[in-house]
Design a protein around this motif. Structure first.
Motif, PDB file in Angstrom:
ATOM      1  N   VAL A 436      -4.128 -13.841 -45.549  1.00  0.00           N
ATOM      2  CA  VAL A 436      -3.626 -12.549 -45.092  1.00  0.00           C
ATOM      3  C   VAL A 436      -2.159 -12.711 -44.720  1.00  0.00           C
ATOM      4  O   VAL A 436      -1.801 -13.522 -43.856  1.00  0.00           O
ATOM      5  CB  VAL A 436      -4.431 -12.025 -43.884  1.00  0.00           C
ATOM      6  CG1 VAL A 436      -3.856 -10.695 -43.403  1.00  0.00           C
ATOM      7  CG2 VAL A 436      -5.909 -11.862 -44.254  1.00  0.00           C
ATOM      8  N   ASN A 437      -1.307 -11.970 -45.406  1.00  0.00           N
ATOM      9  CA  ASN A 437       0.147 -11.995 -45.201  1.00  0.00           C
ATOM     10  C   ASN A 437       0.748 -13.380 -45.417  1.00  0.00           C
ATOM     11  O   ASN A 437       1.742 -13.755 -44.778  1.00  0.00           O
ATOM     12  CB  ASN A 437       0.506 -11.446 -43.812  1.00  0.00           C
ATOM     13  CG  ASN A 437       0.137  -9.979 -43.681  1.00  0.00           C
ATOM     14  OD1 ASN A 437       0.148  -9.225 -44.658  1.00  0.00           O
ATOM     15  ND2 ASN A 437      -0.226  -9.572 -42.476  1.00  0.00           N
ATOM     16  N   THR A 438       0.146 -14.132 -46.310  1.00  0.00           N
ATOM     17  CA  THR A 438       0.678 -15.403 -46.798  1.00  0.00           C
ATOM     18  C   THR A 438      -0.069 -15.709 -48.087  1.00  0.00           C
ATOM     19  O   THR A 438      -1.027 -15.017 -48.440  1.00  0.00           O
ATOM     20  CB  THR A 438       0.509 -16.535 -45.762  1.00  0.00           C
ATOM     21  OG1 THR A 438       1.180 -17.713 -46.241  1.00  0.00           O
ATOM     22  CG2 THR A 438      -0.965 -16.860 -45.541  1.00  0.00           C
ATOM     23  N   TYR A 439       0.385 -16.738 -48.816  1.00  0.00           N
ATOM     24  CA  TYR A 439      -0.324 -17.129 -50.033  1.00  0.00           C
ATOM     25  C   TYR A 439       0.027 -18.579 -50.372  1.00  0.00           C
ATOM     26  O   TYR A 439       1.101 -19.060 -50.053  1.00  0.00           O
ATOM     27  CB  TYR A 439       0.025 -16.214 -51.220  1.00  0.00           C
ATOM     28  CG  TYR A 439      -1.076 -16.189 -52.259  1.00  0.00           C
ATOM     29  CD1 TYR A 439      -2.126 -15.281 -52.156  1.00  0.00           C
ATOM     30  CD2 TYR A 439      -1.094 -17.092 -53.297  1.00  0.00           C
ATOM     31  CE1 TYR A 439      -3.160 -15.278 -53.071  1.00  0.00           C
ATOM     32  CE2 TYR A 439      -2.119 -17.104 -54.227  1.00  0.00           C
ATOM     33  CZ  TYR A 439      -3.164 -16.190 -54.115  1.00  0.00           C
ATOM     34  OH  TYR A 439      -4.183 -16.202 -55.015  1.00  0.00           O
ATOM     35  N   ARG A 440      -0.945 -19.267 -50.974  1.00  0.00           N
ATOM     36  CA  ARG A 440      -0.819 -20.673 -51.373  1.00  0.00           C
ATOM     37  C   ARG A 440      -0.532 -21.586 -50.174  1.00  0.00           C
ATOM     38  O   ARG A 440       0.043 -22.655 -50.324  1.00  0.00           O
ATOM     39  CB  ARG A 440       0.261 -20.882 -52.444  1.00  0.00           C
ATOM     40  CG  ARG A 440      -0.125 -20.446 -53.834  1.00  0.00           C
ATOM     41  CD  ARG A 440       0.879 -20.941 -54.864  1.00  0.00           C
ATOM     42  NE  ARG A 440       0.722 -22.368 -55.101  1.00  0.00           N
ATOM     43  CZ  ARG A 440       1.712 -23.208 -55.414  1.00  0.00           C
ATOM     44  NH1 ARG A 440       2.966 -22.768 -55.469  1.00  0.00           N
ATOM     45  NH2 ARG A 440       1.476 -24.474 -55.619  1.00  0.00           N
TER      46      ARG A 440
END
Length: 490
Positions: A436-440
């Protein structure tokens, strides 16, 4: 550089040893020769692991296992720069990422080293008095670890670290497309002082994997790769009832709601697909965008994608490297052609990248398709390359339905400033890892794995130790009573 196999603590080369080339995907030069293991050499590696398990490693305390693992982590971290150069040369991933992954791998060995002497079982109260019941955790035995070409050292640490901490011995089979750093890593095993045969490395094509998986002297298989190969491995291992952990592919939805912080969401979408040239199982290759912000998201992504710097992966200024090998390059270009033919609108890229310094490399332009439908091949098949499909949606319910309409279930991303929405959607999407509100982002403490065609079992976190352990229950009757089921009672 010509390498040897690492079997039973020795560097082994047969009298008629065959080799295959390691080709640099940036300049197409052959830079190393890797041995093709024979069936007999695979049997030797399994026998070495079995002997080491029975005579040494299963009798080694958790404290000592942890000490050796920490020493190995120190060696890897001290040599991270050289190892990063080797891995970048082997698979074309940019040096800034491969170096980070070396330190992440060292972190994995330290994390599990700290757990090696804490593998306690349990004491269980029973209904009957004067009966003691307890269970012990035990290592499964010989584990076969099969890794992929996109992140050899990171993927290996996800498997090797918990296997060693649990008390298993291993035979490692890296991808034939990127084997060098795994062979180099075996030198750290040797230098750290592990008993001979605890860690073995055999390299080669798919036949090596088949010989390993079909052996009745193997107690566990852990594989990272495609669902197709994963099914074959599970089937082969199943004939021997060998337990399997499968970390397979993904077609992960990265969902941007109209409530999202647009600037952060754009960066997250870019990192989710163009980081690692899209060659990662968690790539956010399906970008689902709510209709009110659809056009602005597409516009910003196209502008940013066109500015991504391609070049020599060993140059710290390069932002995106090559495809790892020729077959993968050809496959990705084929999917791009099919996407355009299916009616998706090509908004950026779509061609082999040209320019100074790119002439020989397996470079593909950062590619974006807009107006993609979730039924198109672009949205259904894992591409494993720098290709983003942007799909519009109307509301939360349709986003969830679309996100889950896939054969995969590895990862998902959610971009929203509405906390209630974040909680609802993270619960509703069918994915083993939700950001949530970030990735990887990753952490060694957090479990990693997926559902459906993305495989089963978990890597990382303390949960991963259970993938390499079994349980023995002991029940002791100290009541002194006679419990004869055949006695005649008045």
């Amino acid at each position: 550089m010509k390498y040897s196999l690492f079997i039973g603590g020795e560097w082994v080369t047969g009298p008629d040893q065959e080799y295959f080339p390691a080709v640099n995907p940036y300049n197409q030069e052959i830079w190393a020769e890797v041995p093709q293991a024979s069936e007999n050499q695979v049997i030797q590696a399994i026998d070495a692991a079995r002997d080491a398990f029975e005579t040494a490693w299963s009798k080694t305390s958790g404290l000592e296992r942890g000490r050796l693992m920490n020493r190995m982590a120190d060696l890897l971290e001290a040599d991270a720069q050289r190892m990063a150069v080797l891995e970048t040369t082997d698979n074309g991933k940019v040096i800034r990422e491969t170096k980070t992954q070396m330190h992440m791998a060292a972190r994995a060995y330290r994390f599990y080293a700290g757990a090696a002497d804490k593998l306690s079982g349990g004491l269980f109260p029973l209904d009957k008095p004067n009966v003691l019941d307890y269970a012990k955790k035990l290592p499964l035995g010989v584990a076969v670890l099969v890794t992929a070409w996109n992140s050899p050292m990171a993927l290996l640490s996800n498997k090797l670290a918990p296997a060693l901490a649990a008390g298993c011995t291993v035979v490692i089979k890296p991808s034939e497309h990127a084997s060098v750093t795994t062979l180099e890593f075996a030198k750290f095993v040797e230098q750290a002082g592990f008993p001979k045969g605890v860690v073995n490395v055999v390299t080669g094509d798919h036949r090596v994997g088949q010989w390993l998986v079909n052996s009745r002297r193997v107690d566990k298989v852990s594989f990272t790769g495609s669902p197709g190969v994963g099914r074959k491995i599970a089937s082969d291992a199943g004939r021997n009832l060998t337990p399997v952990t499968l970390e397979l592919g993904g077609k992960s939805p990265n969902i941007i709601f109209e409530s999202a912080d647009i600037d952060k969401a754009v960066v997250g979408a870019l990192a989710g697909i163009f980081g690692a040239t899209g060659q990662t199982c968690i790539a956010g290759s399906r970008l689902l965008v709510q209709e009110p912000v659809y056009d602005i998201i597409v516009e910003r992504l196209v502008a940013r994608a066109k500015g991504i710097v391609l070049g020599n992966p060993l140059d710290p200024g390069t932002e995106m490297g090559t495809l790892a090998n020729q077959p993968q390059f050809d496959r990705v270009m084929g999917v791009i052609r099919q996407g355009a033919g299916d009616g998706a609108v090509l908004a950026a890229g779509g061609k082999r990248a040209g320019g100074v310094g790119l002439e020989k490399g397996l470079f593909i332009e950062p590619t974006i398709f807009r107006d993609v439908e979730n039924t198109m091949t672009l949205a259904r098949e894992e591409i494993f390359g720098p290709v983003l499909s942007i799909i519009p949606f109307k509301d939360e319910a349709s986003a969830i339905q679309m996100a889950n309409d896939t054969d995969y279930g590895l990862a998902a991303g959610i971009w929203t400033t509405d906390l209630n929405q974040a909680l609802r959607v993270s619960d509703a999407v069918h994915a083993g890892c939700v950001w949530v509100n970030t990735y990887r982002a990753s952490a060694m403490q957090a479990p990693f794995g997926g559902f459906k065609d993305s495989g089963f079992g978990r890597e990382r976190s303390l949960w991963a130790l259970d993938e390499y352990m079994t349980y023995k229950n002991v029940m002791i009757d100290f009541s002194g009573e006679e419990r004869d089921p055949f006695a005649i009672r008045g």
